[in-house]
Structures are given as structure tokens and as C-alpha cells.
Design an enzyme around this catalytic site. Structure first.
Site, mmCIF file in Angstrom:
data_model
loop_
_atom_site.group_PDB
_atom_site.id
_atom_site.type_symbol
_atom_site.label_atom_id
_atom_site.label_comp_id
_atom_site.label_asym_id
_atom_site.label_seq_id
_atom_site.Cartn_x
_atom_site.Cartn_y
_atom_site.Cartn_z
ATOM 1 N N TRP A 162 -2.112 4.510 1.737
ATOM 2 C CA TRP A 162 -2.044 3.430 2.573
ATOM 3 C C TRP A 162 -3.042 3.680 3.645
ATOM 4 O O TRP A 162 -3.578 4.703 3.830
ATOM 5 C CB TRP A 162 -0.426 3.129 2.935
ATOM 6 C CG TRP A 162 -0.080 1.799 2.891
ATOM 7 C CD1 TRP A 162 -0.091 0.832 3.886
ATOM 8 C CD2 TRP A 162 0.367 0.878 1.521
ATOM 9 N NE1 TRP A 162 0.090 -0.353 3.312
ATOM 10 C CE2 TRP A 162 0.523 -0.288 1.874
ATOM 11 C CE3 TRP A 162 0.379 1.528 0.415
ATOM 12 C CZ2 TRP A 162 0.810 -1.234 1.228
ATOM 13 C CZ3 TRP A 162 0.910 0.462 -0.497
ATOM 14 C CH2 TRP A 162 0.902 -0.882 -0.143
ATOM 15 N N ASP A 163 -2.974 2.360 4.552
ATOM 16 C CA ASP A 163 -4.195 2.640 5.696
ATOM 17 C C ASP A 163 -3.548 3.280 6.617
ATOM 18 O O ASP A 163 -4.477 3.383 7.791
ATOM 19 C CB ASP A 163 -4.527 1.134 6.094
ATOM 20 C CG ASP A 163 -3.398 0.119 6.407
ATOM 21 O OD1 ASP A 163 -2.262 0.449 6.416
ATOM 22 O OD2 ASP A 163 -3.753 -1.036 6.738
ATOM 23 N N ASN A 428 6.980 -7.376 0.401
ATOM 24 C CA ASN A 428 5.927 -7.446 1.531
ATOM 25 C C ASN A 428 4.794 -8.153 1.059
ATOM 26 O O ASN A 428 3.836 -7.632 0.489
ATOM 27 C CB ASN A 428 5.727 -5.887 2.184
ATOM 28 C CG ASN A 428 4.777 -6.067 3.190
ATOM 29 O OD1 ASN A 428 5.138 -6.535 4.313
ATOM 30 N ND2 ASN A 428 3.427 -5.565 2.838
ATOM 31 N N GLU A 429 4.498 -9.245 1.857
ATOM 32 C CA GLU A 429 3.234 -9.820 1.608
ATOM 33 C C GLU A 429 2.606 -10.295 0.381
ATOM 34 O O GLU A 429 1.553 -10.693 0.182
ATOM 35 C CB GLU A 429 2.264 -8.833 2.412
ATOM 36 C CG GLU A 429 2.353 -8.626 3.935
ATOM 37 C CD GLU A 429 1.430 -7.950 4.602
ATOM 38 O OE1 GLU A 429 0.317 -7.614 3.969
ATOM 39 O OE2 GLU A 429 1.460 -7.970 6.066
ATOM 40 N N GLU A 526 5.381 -8.654 11.888
ATOM 41 C CA GLU A 526 4.556 -7.593 11.741
ATOM 42 C C GLU A 526 3.465 -7.815 12.669
ATOM 43 O O GLU A 526 2.830 -9.065 12.536
ATOM 44 C CB GLU A 526 4.016 -7.461 10.462
ATOM 45 C CG GLU A 526 4.575 -6.290 9.638
ATOM 46 C CD GLU A 526 3.729 -6.175 8.584
ATOM 47 O OE1 GLU A 526 2.284 -6.068 8.438
ATOM 48 O OE2 GLU A 526 4.384 -5.792 7.329
#
Length: 851
Positions: A162-163, A428-429, A526
């Protein structure tokens, strides 16, 4: 247990629960996977197919039992299970619980094998098999150094990278495994859900018990539920039908008992009641179940707002609107078997200690272990629970949907008794991904993906949640426009619309001190900024040649595109960049500035959200939640977290303790006018004194002070309590200019009630006039279990930071603006230490120590 590699060249002892990486590490066959570049070096581990096996004696006479099951609470992820060389089942979902009937296979001595298939090759194979159309994204961006097609496997999505995290696609038996043997009937799930019946003005407890009945005919019996503290006891006659089925009991709580509700942290107590449930059936044995019941109601309020288009989006707990203050939770480690109760407790307690009352369990990680939710129940942390889908589109073929249905059913049944969980969220998103077309899908193909989206989140996940749990709300995605998204067919044109639902917001280019760049949203779920973890945390996983901001190591650890540069740009807006010729000093200075910048940026944004809760401006406002990204770290690397890997508090977490304080004055400037808002989470109005002090940077003596008495700060709201043009303030405090002075302010009540002291910078600190390098000294003493640091300064010092290296613990305050000669800071250790150790480890730093 034994563990062997695909070709048998490696064979070793293994622990269960556990995974291949930790087994290899324990036997000394690999180094710390987090050390330097080992995430890349150890890729071979995830590419191999490993097998767990063991022999065991059956501890009972198998002939006496009608049914024997082999139960896995969690298998990570794709495996074939064999008992005595017979395949008894297969697994393909990390989040599911598997129970295999082994009645006809089990013997006195048995050999069990769990043959894993590499998650990486399985995901690739599933993607290849999905020929009709592609399901993006295929791979993560290159800077994440990850693996492809994670959306094709029901596994912790961030385990492919992930980032903010590494790629460690684990294999292993990550939860408990056991043998269950029973006759007649067996209890699988047991849950308690409270409801408040308005018409009767009475609490009711719904108890659901799900059984596997192996008897060929129905079994009658009775169930007694006893809640001594509430003088409530009820007995029910029940009948269990053959097969898997449930019984639901409605227990009316004695009306004469005063039921204490469960409240979020900062709003009341977290009272729970012991419940004893006894099943006495006509055949066989009785079952006694000891559990805790918590009484609370939750509503997600989405109503029209007078004077504004759109709808509200806020939570009412026990009928009271609550502003959600908190953060987002990610997995605490790449290797789940290392996440102990103590680690969870430390991280969650740190959230509560920073005045948080809510966390969002983010949809790219795992459904947390039972202990996580138990701790949240106990300390009053509300949980926004995502289902485990994040930042991707997902398949919706029959096999995939069947696996997801089993997962959702299991997780909802497992978790629904927890009062801390206040919301289920589908993903999520992913609504935003379709609506903003992240993956460049041609409009001719769009319908296919919308159909899959509806099939997965609405027709399957939502249907299961609604049938299994009516005690808390469900939303399909985050960010979402809530009811407006539903009206637009579940995918709204703009899921980031500030007039509806929740928003995610990131901006790394604008000046973060400028509040006008932030969305005046209904709910900020977020937002955030990156920083580096402290040097003591980085040091453990690096070597001296890595200690520079531009080293290969620093680039390798940064998984967010241009992240290291963005941090420097954000610092450069207001601070001078480090210029030291000593590379290690320069690295440490840069780390310090990234933490100062992250803390100051997130403070500005969060204070903006808190101050927006009671007003509507141009149709926007009534913000009722601020959950910054992110609370914790998965490894030692630059990230958005406020708690480093290992639990050390970054400066941001100390700032959070203040910006989430129950009572807080917040200042901002608009068109040359200074406004101070009184923000309160307290349940009653307060008559307070607002103290405003103006300092010249060059002197510890205030230039001028103002006390405004009899200021009313209203309960659970945010209203302006002070307004003056900045030029008037500067004129009143002669000798002051924007560059030479700073404003501090706090709220004080009569009975010791006091807000943190807040400050307002009138210019960038790189332009500040009169700031001089100061000598800060610290004297240290022990008092019971804590340590007292008495700091003394010769001049005003911005962002004073105390660091005791890798000694575990936290300070009462840190990163503060020191405007008085003396300040007392308390250190709360988390492990044994001493005055000598602390003195030896202490580094004191403030802004002017950066050279």
C-alpha cells in the site's frame, strides 16, 4: 506443527497461530523482514507454496460422538486441507471461518496437512480466468513495490503493498484451529443485541443462538437468561430443529432497574452487565454462556438542514448527537500473529488518551481480532467498521460472491454484540473510483462495473447485514453521499459533495495553514499529511549509510508517489529547510521538521472541522466528525500515522491530545479579522474566562494580555467568542508587527476547568523576527511510577520536542510552544526505566536547533 517449502528443501518447526515469515524468523532462517530492503529480498517466501502438517492423537473415543469437525478460525488464504491423506476441504478466504466434517475420516492417531498455494500466483491465475472483462487495477503503482491482482483474492488487501506499507503476502494458519466433537447439538454463534423500545420505554435484549443440530428429530428444552444487576431473569421454552438453525430470545429488562447506558469516551461511562445464559435440553448436556451486555442505541441522522441544500450526516448515541473525534486504523503489523493483546491495548489506549472517541477500521486491512473490539467496548472507542474492500473494483462471479457471503455472515455474527461498532460500511473509496473513473473505463463499458458494484455491496453485503443486524446503520461506501447516493442508484455523480455524507480529502500542494483549502464537509472521514517516524524507530531497521533523506533506503521506504518531496515542499512554506553539513544531523533535523509540519497541518485542518460543527456558511457546514488518516503504522516508514510502529507518539499524536480536547479555543483569520471560537464537547454550557496573551518572539514577558470574562461556551457546539481585527490587536500591543509577535489563548473556568493553551501564528516562522536560539535545560526526578521533567528556557521556543529514544512511554505534552521560563512535563513509562536511563537518552530540540 511442521512447515515445509514447496520442493521440501526447507523443513522447520512452526507455531499456530502463525505464518511462514515469522516461523522462518524464529528459527533464525531469515533476518527481520522489516530490516532495510528485506521486503524485496524475501519475495521468494510469498512466491513458494508452503505446507503445514502435524500428527495428533484424538483425545477422546471417536465412536462416542455423532459429529466431529475440524475448525479453522482463520486460514491465510488458499489451501487444501487433508486429514489422513483424504481431502476434507479447501479454503480461499482469509476472513472466513471454516468447519470441515471429519467424522468418517478421524482415527486414534491422525496426520493433518494444510497445503498452501502462493497468494500471488493464485490471484494472477484468478485474474487470467476472468476472461470476459478486466477488473482494475491490475497492479499497484511502481513506488509501492507490490504484487498484482490483489482484488481477486479475499485476503488482507494491503498485504500486497500500500502507499504506507510493504508487500508481504503471508501464508499461514493465522487464527486458532481445533477439533470439535458433539452429540445432538452444538452452539456455533451467540450474540446479544440491545434495543430500546420507545413505546414501552423499556430496554430489550435480543439474544440469538445459532446451533448445528445433528439429532434426526427436534430437541426441546429451556433457556434461562439471568442478569443479576438488572434484577432480570427469564426462562424460555425452545425447540431446536435438525440442521443449522437459530433461536432468538427477547428478554425484557426489568423496568424498575435503572439501566446505565454505554457511552463513548468523554461522554459517560462504558457500563456493561454480566449475563448468564443457560441452555438445558432434554437430551445431553447443558450449555452455560457468560457474556456482557451493553445498552446503547445508535442512529445515523441524515435529515434536511434549514438554510442548506443536502442533508446532515451525524451519529446520535443514546439520543445524543456526538461529534466523532479520531482516526483511521490499519493493521498493526504485516504479520498478524505478532499483534498481541498488549500491542492492541497500547495503541487503543493511546487513542483514548488523545481524547479520541472513534476509529474507522479501514477496508484494506483485516476485520480485527475479538480483543480489539473488547478493548474498544471497555474504553469507549466507537468503531466505523468497513468491510474488507478498498480502492479497487472487484469480481462478482458466483464463486467469488459465495465466498464473500460466507465472510460477511461470519463477521457480522461474530462482531454484532459489540457496542463499540456503530456503523457497517461496504467498502473504502470504491463508489468514488467508479464515479470519478479512476481506472479510465470507457463509458460504453461502465454499466458492467456498476452492475458488479451493486451486486456485491447492495444485493449481497447489504442484504446480509440488514437481515443479521438491525441494531446499527449500514452505508455502501466511504466517501459516500449517503441517502443521496442511494437515490442516484448507489453511485452518486460526486461522492465528495460537501452537502451530503462523508468526504476524504488530501491536498499536498496548497499551504496547509490556509484553512480556506479545506472542505466544509458534513463529516471528514479521511484527511492527513505524511511525516517520518523518529530516528530511534528508523535506526532499528537501517544501517548508517541509510541515514540521509535522499538515500536509497529513504526512497525505498517511501511508498507514496513524490512523498518525500511533498513533505519538504510543505515544510518550505513556513520553515527554513535544514542546511547542516553533517548528513546525520541534517537527516534528524528533516525528520523533526516533517513531524512538526504534519502536526501543524493536521491541527489546522482538524480545528477547522471542529469549529464548523454549529454553523452553515453558503450552505456548507454542520461538520460532525473528524477522523484523520491514520492512527498507527504497519512498519517503520514515512506515513500519515500519528503513532509509530511500536507505539511511540509522533508530535501529531501529542497535538491530537490538544486539538481533540473536550474544551478548546480555536482561532482563525478571515479578511484581516481574528476570530476565536469556543469549541465544546461538554454536556452543559460553561461560563468561562478567555485569556489572550500577545508575546514578542524576542521576549518571555508578554507584550499585552487581555482577559475577557463571562464568556459563555455552549454545550456540544462551536461558536465565535471573540472577534477583533489583527491591526487593532497589533496596535493595542504596541511594538508588535505580524512578524515580531505571536498570540496565545486559553479558556479557564472556576472549578479548575481549563482548555489547552492554543496559539495563532501571524506569519510564517521562517519570517519571524526576534526569534533567537535558546538554551533549554531539563532537570529530571522520579515521582511514584512517573518521571518529572522540569524544563527551563532563556527565550521563547517554538515546537519544543522531548525524545527519549527507544524507551517506551509517552509525555504529558510535547511539540509545544514554550512562552514561559519554566514548564513541567511528565513522562509515563510503559516499561521499567530509571532517571539515569532517561537522562542518557534524552534529546531536547526546538525549531531554532535546526540549522
Amino acid at each position: 506443527w511442521r512447515l515445509r517449502s514447496g520442493n521440501g528443501s526447507l523443513s522447520l518447526r512452526a507455531e499456530v497461530p502463525g505464518c511462514v515469515h515469522t516461523a522462518l524468523l524464529r528459527r533464525g532462517l531469515i533476518q527481520d523482514p522489516y530490516y532495510r530492503f528485506n521486503d524485496a529480498v524475501y519475495r521468494w517466501i510469498s512466491l513458494d507454496n508452503w505446507t503445514y502438517s502435524r500428527t495428533f492423537k484424538t483425545p477422546f473415543d471417536i465412536r462416542k460422538w455423532q459429529k466431529v469437525n475440524l475448525v479453522f478460525e482463520g486460514v491465510d488464504t488458499v489451501a487444501q486441507i487433508l486429514l489422513n491423506n483424504v481431502t476434507v476441504g479447501r479454503t480461499d478466504n482469509m476472513f472466513n471461518r471454516y468447519s470441515f466434517d471429519i467424522t468418517s475420516v478421524i482415527k486414534e492417531v491422525n496426520f493433518v496437512e494444510v497445503r498452501f498455494l502462493s497468494a500471488i500466483s493464485y490471484a494472477a491465475e484468478q485474474s487470467r480466468g476472468h476472461r470476459a472483462y478486466s477488473i482494475p487495477p491490475a497492479c499497484p503503482p511502481p513506488e509501492q513495490k507490490g504484487e498484482c491482482h490483489v482484488n481477486f483474492i479475499r485476503k488482507e488487501q494491503c498485504s500486497f503493498s500500500w502507499d504506507w506499507g510493504p508487500s508481504f503476502p503471508t501464508q499461514g494458519i493465522w487464527k486458532d484451529v481445533r477439533i470439535e466433537a458433539y452429540n445432538d447439538y452444538h452452539l456455533i454463534y451467540f450474540s446479544l443485541t440491545p434495543f430500546f423500545v420507545k413505546s414501552a420505554q423499556q430496554w430489550r435484549l435480543e439474544i440469538e443462538a445459532i446451533f448445528d443440530v445433528v439429532s434426526s428429530k427436534p430437541i426441546a428444552g429451556c433457556v434461562t437468561v439471568n442478569i443479576p444487576k438488572l434484577q432480570t431473569q427469564q426462562t424460555f421454552s425452545v425447540k431446536l430443529q435438525p440442521g443449522e438453525g437459530s433461536i432468538v430470545l427477547l428478554v425484557n429488562i426489568n423496568k424498575t432497574s435503572a439501566v446505565e447506558a454505554w457511552w463513548p469516551n468523554g461522554h459517560g461511562k462504558q457500563t456493561g452487565y454480566n449475563v448468564k445464559t443457560t441452555f438445558i435440553m432434554e437430551t445431553g448436556y447443558q450449555i452455560e454462556k457468560f457474556s456482557k451486555a451493553y445498552f446503547r442505541t445508535v442512529e445515523l441522522v441524515q435529515e434536511p438542514i434549514p438554510g442548506s441544500p443536502g442533508r446532515s450526516f451525524y451519529f446520535r448515541i443514546n439520543g445524543r448527537p456526538i461529534f466523532l473525534k479520531g482516526s483511521n486504523w490499519i493493521p498493526a503489523d504485516s504479520f498478524q500473529d505478532r499483534v498481541t493483546y498488549d500491542i492492541l491495548r497500547l495503541l487503543l489506549k493511546s487513542a483514548a488518551d488523545a481524547n479520541m472517541n472513534a476509529l474507522r477500521v479501514w477496508g484494506g486491512g483485516v476485520y480485527e481480532q475479538d480483543e480489539f473490539y473488547d478493548i474498544c467496548d471497555e474504553i469507549g472507542i466507537m468503531i466505523w467498521q468497513d468491510f474488507m474492500f478498498a480502492c479497487a473494483l472487484y469480481p462478482a462471479d458466483q464463486n467469488y460472491l459465495a465466498s464473500v457471503r460466507a465472510e460477511v455472515l461470519h463477521q457480522v455474527r461474530r462482531l454484532r454484540s459489540h457496542p463499540s461498532i456503530i456503523l457497517w460500511s461496504g467498502n473504502n473509496e470504491n463508489e468514488a473510483a467508479i464515479s470519478s473513473n479512476w481506472f479510465s473505463i470507457p463509458c460504453t463499458k461502465r454499466e458492467i462495473y456498476i452492475r458488479d458494484y451493486l451486486m456485491l455491496y447492495v444485493k449481497n453485503i447489504r442484504e446480509i447485514v440488514l437481515s443479521e443486524d438491525r441494531s446499527r446503520p449500514f452505508i455502501a461506501s466511504s466517501p459516500t453521499n449517503g441517502l443521496e447516493s442511494v437515490k442516484e442508484g448507489w453511485i452518486s455523480q460526486d461522492p465528495y459533495d460537501t452537502h451530503y455524507g462523508d468526504t476524504h480529502f488530501y491536498d499536498y500542494n496548497s499551504d496547509c495553514w490556509n484553512w480556506t483549502v479545506y472542505p466544509k464537509t458534513r463529516f471528514a472521514s479521511e484527511y492527513g499529511f505524511q511525516s517520518w517516524p523518529s530516528f530511534s524507530t528508523i535506526e532499528k531497521v537501517s544501517s548508517p549509510e541509510d541515514w540521509s533523506y535522499i538515500s536509497n533506503f529513504s526512497l525505498h521506504r517511501q511508498h507514496h508517489d513524490s512523498g518525500n518531496v511533498q513533505m519538504l515542499q510543505e515544510i518550505w512554506h513556513h520553515f527554513k529547510l535544514p542546511q547542516s553539513t553533517d548528513p546525520v544531523k541534517k537527516f534528524k533535523d528533516t525528520i523533526y521538521l516533517t513531524q512538526v509540519m504534519q502536526a501543524q497541518c493536521t491541527k489546522t485542518e482538524t480545528e477547522f472541522y471542529r469549529a464548523s460543527q454549529s454553523e452553515i456558511i453558503k450552505g456548507e457546514g454542520h461538520t460532525m466528525g473528524a477522523l484523520y488518516w491514520q492512527l498507527n503504522d504497519i512498519w517503520q516508514a514515512p506515513s500519515w500515522a500519528s503513532l509509530e510502529y511500536g507505539g511511540k507518539w509522533k508530535l501529531l499524536h501529542y497535538f491530537a491530545q490538544n486539538f481533540f480536547a473536550p474544551l478548546l479555543p480555536v482561532a482563525y483569520e478571515n479578511q484581516g479579522v481574528l476570530y476565536i471560537y469556543g469549541v465544546s464537547d461538554l454536556h452543559v454550557d460553561q461560563k468561562l474566562t478567555l485569556r489572550v496573551i500577545v508575546h514578542a518572539w524576542s521576549s518571555l514577558e508578554p507584550v499585552c494580555t487581555l482577559a475577557k470574562e463571562g464568556v459563555t461556551v455552549k454545550a456540544q457546539s462551536a461558536f465565535p467568542i471573540y472577534k477583533e481585527s489583527i491591526s487593532d490587536v497589533l496596535e493595542r500591543c504596541r511594538n508588535c508587527t505580524r512578524k515580531s509577535c505571536v498570540i496565545t489563548f486559553c479558556l479557564v473556568g472556576e472549578d479548575g476547568l481549563q482548555s489547552p493553551t492554543n496559539y495563532f501564528f501571524l506569519s510564517s516562522l521562517k519570517d519571524a523576527v526576534g526569534l533567537e536560539k535558546t538554551q533549554i535545560s531539563a532537570s529530571l526526578s522520579q515521582q511514584d511510577d512517573t518521571y518529572i521533567f522540569v524544563l527551563q528556557t532563556t527565550a521563547i521556543a517554538p515546537f519544543v520536542s522531548l525524545d527519549v529514544g527507544s524507551i517506551k512511554g509517552r509525555f504529558s505534552d510535547n511539540g509545544f510552544l514554550m512562552t514561559e521560563k519554566k514548564k513541567v512535563v511528565v513522562f509515563y513509562p510503559w516499561e521499567h526505566t530509571s532517571v539515569e536511563e532517561l537522562e542518557k537518552s534524552l534529546t531536547l530540540m526546538s525549531l531554532l536547533d535546526v540549522v
